[in-house]
Design a protein around this motif. Sequence first.
Motif, PDB file in Angstrom:
ATOM      1  N   TRP A 254       0.800  -1.233   0.000  1.00 15.85           N
ATOM      2  CA  TRP A 254       0.000   0.000   0.000  1.00 15.85           C
ATOM      3  C   TRP A 254       0.829   1.278   0.000  1.00 15.85           C
ATOM      4  CZ3 TRP A 254      -0.201  -3.078   4.612  1.00 15.85           C
ATOM      5  CH2 TRP A 254       0.451  -2.529   5.705  1.00 15.85           C
ATOM      6  N   ASP A 255       2.138   1.179  -0.181  1.00 11.42           N
ATOM      7  CA  ASP A 255       2.952   2.396  -0.126  1.00 11.42           C
ATOM      8  C   ASP A 255       2.715   3.322  -1.315  1.00 11.42           C
ATOM      9  OD1 ASP A 255       4.266   0.939  -2.076  1.00 11.42           O
ATOM     10  OD2 ASP A 255       6.147   0.751  -0.976  1.00 11.42           O
ATOM     11  N   GLY A 256       1.993   2.850  -2.342  1.00  7.88           N
ATOM     12  CA  GLY A 256       1.658   3.714  -3.461  1.00  7.88           C
ATOM     13  C   GLY A 256       0.294   4.382  -3.342  1.00  7.88           C
ATOM     14  N   VAL A 257      -0.435   4.063  -2.264  1.00  5.97           N
ATOM     15  CA  VAL A 257      -1.759   4.664  -2.074  1.00  5.97           C
ATOM     16  C   VAL A 257      -1.589   6.130  -1.659  1.00  5.97           C
ATOM     17  CG1 VAL A 257      -3.890   4.610  -0.720  1.00  5.97           C
ATOM     18  CG2 VAL A 257      -2.816   2.466  -1.464  1.00  5.97           C
ATOM     19  N   GLU A 258      -2.288   7.013  -2.335  1.00  5.68           N
ATOM     20  CA  GLU A 258      -2.166   8.445  -2.056  1.00  5.68           C
ATOM     21  C   GLU A 258      -3.401   9.029  -1.371  1.00  5.68           C
ATOM     22  OE1 GLU A 258      -1.248  10.359  -5.721  1.00  5.68           O
ATOM     23  OE2 GLU A 258       0.759   9.440  -5.895  1.00  5.68           O
ATOM     24  N   ASN A 259      -4.537   8.382  -1.491  1.00  9.06           N
ATOM     25  CA  ASN A 259      -5.794   8.962  -1.001  1.00  9.06           C
ATOM     26  C   ASN A 259      -6.386   8.079   0.096  1.00  9.06           C
ATOM     27  OD1 ASN A 259      -8.156  10.360  -0.624  1.00  9.06           O
ATOM     28  ND2 ASN A 259      -8.909  10.114  -2.708  1.00  9.06           N
ATOM     29  N   TRP A 260      -5.919   8.291   1.324  1.00  6.66           N
ATOM     30  CA  TRP A 260      -6.447   7.551   2.472  1.00  6.66           C
ATOM     31  C   TRP A 260      -7.597   8.318   3.102  1.00  6.66           C
ATOM     32  CZ3 TRP A 260      -4.873   2.686   3.624  1.00  6.66           C
ATOM     33  CH2 TRP A 260      -3.624   2.271   3.136  1.00  6.66           C
ATOM     34  N   ARG A 261      -8.632   7.614   3.529  1.00  2.00           N
ATOM     35  CA  ARG A 261      -9.724   8.187   4.318  1.00  2.00           C
ATOM     36  C   ARG A 261      -9.768   7.395   5.630  1.00  2.00           C
ATOM     37  NH1 ARG A 261     -13.264  10.464   0.265  1.00  2.00           N
ATOM     38  NH2 ARG A 261     -11.836  11.194  -1.376  1.00  2.00           N
ATOM     39  N   LEU A 262      -9.397   8.047   6.720  1.00  2.00           N
ATOM     40  CA  LEU A 262      -9.224   7.363   8.006  1.00  2.00           C
ATOM     41  C   LEU A 262     -10.341   7.749   8.969  1.00  2.00           C
ATOM     42  CD1 LEU A 262      -5.367   7.858   8.394  1.00  2.00           C
ATOM     43  CD2 LEU A 262      -6.589   5.980   7.263  1.00  2.00           C
ATOM     44  N   TYR A 263     -10.795   6.773   9.767  1.00  2.00           N
ATOM     45  CA  TYR A 263     -11.950   6.965  10.632  1.00  2.00           C
ATOM     46  C   TYR A 263     -11.647   6.513  12.052  1.00  2.00           C
ATOM     47  CZ  TYR A 263     -14.084   7.261   6.043  1.00  2.00           C
ATOM     48  OH  TYR A 263     -14.362   7.628   4.748  1.00  2.00           O
ATOM     49  N   PRO A 264     -12.052   7.305  13.043  1.00  2.00           N
ATOM     50  CA  PRO A 264     -11.864   6.890  14.436  1.00  2.00           C
ATOM     51  C   PRO A 264     -12.752   5.701  14.780  1.00  2.00           C
ATOM     52  CG  PRO A 264     -13.183   8.890  14.323  1.00  2.00           C
ATOM     53  CD  PRO A 264     -12.706   8.630  12.932  1.00  2.00           C
ATOM     54  N   MET A 265     -12.279   4.896  15.720  1.00  2.00           N
ATOM     55  CA  MET A 265     -13.013   3.685  16.100  1.00  2.00           C
ATOM     56  C   MET A 265     -14.228   3.986  16.968  1.00  2.00           C
ATOM     57  SD  MET A 265     -11.400   0.829  14.967  1.00  2.00           S
ATOM     58  CE  MET A 265     -11.581  -0.501  16.149  1.00  2.00           C
ATOM     59  N   GLY A 266     -14.223   5.081  17.712  1.00  2.00           N
ATOM     60  CA  GLY A 266     -15.208   5.264  18.763  1.00  2.00           C
ATOM     61  C   GLY A 266     -16.274   6.287  18.489  1.00  2.00           C
ATOM     62  N   SER A 267     -16.589   6.560  17.251  1.00  2.00           N
ATOM     63  CA  SER A 267     -17.637   7.532  16.971  1.00  2.00           C
ATOM     64  C   SER A 267     -18.533   7.009  15.871  1.00  2.00           C
ATOM     65  CB  SER A 267     -17.024   8.878  16.556  1.00  2.00           C
ATOM     66  OG  SER A 267     -16.319   8.746  15.348  1.00  2.00           O
ATOM     67  N   GLY A 268     -19.777   7.427  15.888  1.00  2.00           N
ATOM     68  CA  GLY A 268     -20.711   6.993  14.875  1.00  2.00           C
ATOM     69  C   GLY A 268     -22.092   6.779  15.435  1.00  2.00           C
ATOM     70  N   GLU A 269     -22.955   6.196  14.631  1.00  2.00           N
ATOM     71  CA  GLU A 269     -24.335   5.983  15.021  1.00  2.00           C
ATOM     72  C   GLU A 269     -24.592   4.498  15.280  1.00  2.00           C
ATOM     73  OE1 GLU A 269     -26.771   7.598  11.988  1.00  2.00           O
ATOM     74  OE2 GLU A 269     -26.010   9.644  12.229  1.00  2.00           O
ATOM     75  N   PRO A 270     -25.559   4.176  16.148  1.00  2.00           N
ATOM     76  CA  PRO A 270     -25.853   2.770  16.448  1.00  2.00           C
ATOM     77  C   PRO A 270     -26.467   2.049  15.244  1.00  2.00           C
ATOM     78  CG  PRO A 270     -27.452   4.206  17.497  1.00  2.00           C
ATOM     79  CD  PRO A 270     -26.387   5.104  16.946  1.00  2.00           C
ATOM     80  N   TRP A 271     -26.191   0.754  15.174  1.00  2.00           N
ATOM     81  CA  TRP A 271     -26.720  -0.085  14.090  1.00  2.00           C
ATOM     82  C   TRP A 271     -26.866  -1.503  14.639  1.00  2.00           C
ATOM     83  CZ3 TRP A 271     -24.596  -4.345  11.475  1.00  2.00           C
ATOM     84  CH2 TRP A 271     -25.238  -4.725  10.281  1.00  2.00           C
TER      85      TRP A 271
END
Length: 261
Positions: free
Chosen positions: A130-147
């Motif tokens: 993955w060292d050539g990946v330029e567009n990362w979208r990172l998300y925290p583990m502890g936030s969001g809505e219930p499902w």
Amino acid sequence: MFDGRSDGLRGTLVCHCLLIESEAGLVLVDTGYGTRDVHNPERRLAKFFLALNDPQLRAGETAVAQVRALGFDPADVRHIVVTHLDFDHAGGLEDFPNAAVHVTAREKEVADQGNGGAFVAHRRYRPGQWDGVENWRLYPMGSGEPWFGFDTVRGLEGLPPEILLVPLPGHTWGHSGVAVQEENGKWLLYAADAYFFRGEIGGDSYECPPGLRGYQKLMEVDRVARLANLQRLRRLASDHGDEVRIFCAHDVIEYELLAGR
């Protein structure tokens, strides 16, 4: 020993990936092994896992080849949602250079540090994938809505609300599942490596072949968290089995059923 149906010590596992047609373009969930893994496995993959897993690396079974076989242009894969960055889930990332890659921030942090468990730490994560990946979208583990009782779920940037990241740590520190709502309103939950065998959820009693039990223990970083999430998946299957279909990354029977084989 491993797949619950083959004779002898060996069995067949799969690297299950999803391709989703959405208003945001094509979305790939996990990539399996990539074309560079096929052409140069000794350099791209750890010798330990090459010997242990004996992956059958075929160019025609890579995600990019399968996308073409379905009649799509791989350049139209705009987003890739990665459940975690293990070598058998992230190997094809660089086959889709136009795609944004979505993953939990914790998984990316740990993978960059090579902190993936005592024995497998420097073997499971292969930064060259993955060292050539330029567009990362990172998300925290502890936030969001219930499902369906899972508290830490959030939508993904640029993707429709019918695609959700569902953190399920334990196999890795930032491991997640991916939930996809179908047109009929029901959900698919790709639980990735939160479990490995179909007999571990969805029944009155549970079972797992000894080889897979041992492999799960080898690869886990937090047994308490992994088993707790397994119990949550079992409750989800029991309480909402008519609304959510759960499947994992490596069970060959689950794959064949979903693929209509």
